[in-house]
Write a protein that holds these residues in place. Structure first.
Motif, PDB file in Angstrom:
ATOM      1  N   CYS A 128      -8.247   4.156  -4.202  1.00  0.00           N
ATOM      2  CA  CYS A 128      -7.057   3.115  -4.978  1.00  0.00           C
ATOM      3  C   CYS A 128      -8.587   2.673  -6.435  1.00  0.00           C
ATOM      4  CB  CYS A 128      -6.416   1.695  -4.457  1.00  0.00           C
ATOM      5  SG  CYS A 128      -5.488   1.457  -5.949  1.00  0.00           S
ATOM      6  N   SER A 129      -7.387   3.123  -7.563  1.00  0.00           N
ATOM      7  CA  SER A 129      -7.865   2.879  -8.761  1.00  0.00           C
ATOM      8  C   SER A 129      -7.713   1.764  -9.377  1.00  0.00           C
ATOM      9  CB  SER A 129      -7.789   4.246  -9.959  1.00  0.00           C
ATOM     10  OG  SER A 129      -6.400   3.668  -9.956  1.00  0.00           O
ATOM     11  N   ARG A 155      -0.222   3.793  -7.562  1.00  0.00           N
ATOM     12  CA  ARG A 155      -0.428   4.825  -7.499  1.00  0.00           C
ATOM     13  C   ARG A 155      -1.942   5.695  -7.117  1.00  0.00           C
ATOM     14  NH1 ARG A 155       3.825   7.843  -6.423  1.00  0.00           N
ATOM     15  NH2 ARG A 155       5.475   8.337  -7.229  1.00  0.00           N
ATOM     16  N   ILE A 156      -2.092   6.994  -6.310  1.00  0.00           N
ATOM     17  CA  ILE A 156      -3.550   7.256  -6.646  1.00  0.00           C
ATOM     18  C   ILE A 156      -3.453   8.532  -6.024  1.00  0.00           C
ATOM     19  CG2 ILE A 156      -4.395   4.954  -5.040  1.00  0.00           C
ATOM     20  CD1 ILE A 156      -3.748   6.898  -2.329  1.00  0.00           C
ATOM     21  N   ALA A 157      -3.876   9.350  -6.892  1.00  0.00           N
ATOM     22  CA  ALA A 157      -3.986  10.796  -7.032  1.00  0.00           C
ATOM     23  C   ALA A 157      -3.896  11.411  -5.871  1.00  0.00           C
ATOM     24  CB  ALA A 157      -5.132  11.336  -7.816  1.00  0.00           C
ATOM     25  N   PRO A 158      -3.530  12.141  -5.924  1.00  0.00           N
ATOM     26  CA  PRO A 158      -3.808  13.025  -4.003  1.00  0.00           C
ATOM     27  C   PRO A 158      -5.359  13.491  -3.469  1.00  0.00           C
ATOM     28  CG  PRO A 158      -1.389  14.008  -4.593  1.00  0.00           C
ATOM     29  CD  PRO A 158      -2.943  13.131  -5.919  1.00  0.00           C
ATOM     30  N   SER A 159      -6.237  13.841  -4.746  1.00  0.00           N
ATOM     31  CA  SER A 159      -7.424  14.208  -4.292  1.00  0.00           C
ATOM     32  C   SER A 159      -8.537  12.776  -4.004  1.00  0.00           C
ATOM     33  CB  SER A 159      -7.975  15.237  -5.295  1.00  0.00           C
ATOM     34  OG  SER A 159      -7.937  14.345  -6.387  1.00  0.00           O
ATOM     35  N   SER A 160      -7.947  11.012  -4.390  1.00  0.00           N
ATOM     36  CA  SER A 160      -9.283  10.150  -4.480  1.00  0.00           C
ATOM     37  C   SER A 160      -8.367   9.853  -3.391  1.00  0.00           C
ATOM     38  CB  SER A 160      -8.279   9.720  -5.661  1.00  0.00           C
ATOM     39  OG  SER A 160      -9.126   8.408  -5.829  1.00  0.00           O
ATOM     40  N   PHE A 189       0.264   8.284  -1.474  1.00  0.00           N
ATOM     41  CA  PHE A 189       0.210   9.008  -3.127  1.00  0.00           C
ATOM     42  C   PHE A 189       0.562   7.175  -3.696  1.00  0.00           C
ATOM     43  CE2 PHE A 189       0.712  13.254  -3.684  1.00  0.00           C
ATOM     44  CZ  PHE A 189       1.056  13.567  -2.232  1.00  0.00           C
ATOM     45  N   SER A 190       0.333   6.400  -1.993  1.00  0.00           N
ATOM     46  CA  SER A 190      -0.073   5.260  -3.454  1.00  0.00           C
ATOM     47  C   SER A 190      -0.161   4.117  -2.323  1.00  0.00           C
ATOM     48  CB  SER A 190       1.875   4.590  -3.427  1.00  0.00           C
ATOM     49  OG  SER A 190       2.208   4.371  -2.259  1.00  0.00           O
TER      50      SER A 190
END
Length: 165
Positions: free
Chosen positions: A36-37, A28-33, A20-21
């Motif tokens: 890391c953005s 924070r990153i999305a659970p589906s990603s 999640f991070s």
């Protein structure tokens, strides 16, 4: 294709889940990603045989704990062999201290790495989303005990060295 550093490529394993991070930048990153953005790092988590996500650091900590035990046996046996084969009893304490220092550096470095991975594994499994928290705890306990015995052995050898000089 990303050219960003991978957060979990030291010991590659099958990637199926995400954190999640970000482990590198903390964003924070999305659970589906899977990336890391913010920094672009890949965030893969291994799974056990039943498909449940497990923590890589906890797994590595137990593997390193096993390596600590094996290295302790091998280096200790080699040091004992050298001391037994030393025919010069005048320098026996000096040789024992030098070998004990070598033993401490090799096995102590592995103990430090194991405890570091174990602590990281405990942090990453805190929420219960990732498994093998007990592996991280076990590795810290085993490596801590080996480290205490190793430090005691080095201290005893050093006191013996001081007693002769």
């Amino acid at each position: 294709m990303s050219v960003a550093p991978h957060a979990v490529t030291v010991f590659p394993q099958a990637a199926v889940a995400t954190r999640f991070s970000c482990a590198l930048c903390g964003a924070r990153i999305a659970p589906s990603s899977a990336y890391c953005s913010h920094c672009g790092a890949a965030h893969a988590v291994a799974t056990d045989r039943k498909g449940r996500p497990v923590d890589l650091a906890a797994t590595r900590s137990l593997q390193l704990a096993i390596l600590v035990i094996v290295a302790n046996i091998v280096v200790g046996a080699l040091a004992l062999g050298v001391v037994v084969l030393t025919s010069d009893t005048k320098n026996l304490v000096n040789a024992a201290l030098a070998l004990e220092l070598l033993h401490f550096l090799v096995v102590g470095g592995l103990v430090a790495a194991t405890i570091s991975y174990g602590v990281r594994g405990i942090r990453e499994t805190r929420g219960g989303r990732l498994g093998r928290r007990n592996w991280a705890v076990l590795s810290i306990v085993v490596s801590g005990m080996v480290g205490v015995v190793l430090a005691g052995s080095l201290t005893a050898t050093f006191l013996m060295f001081l007693g002769q000089h």
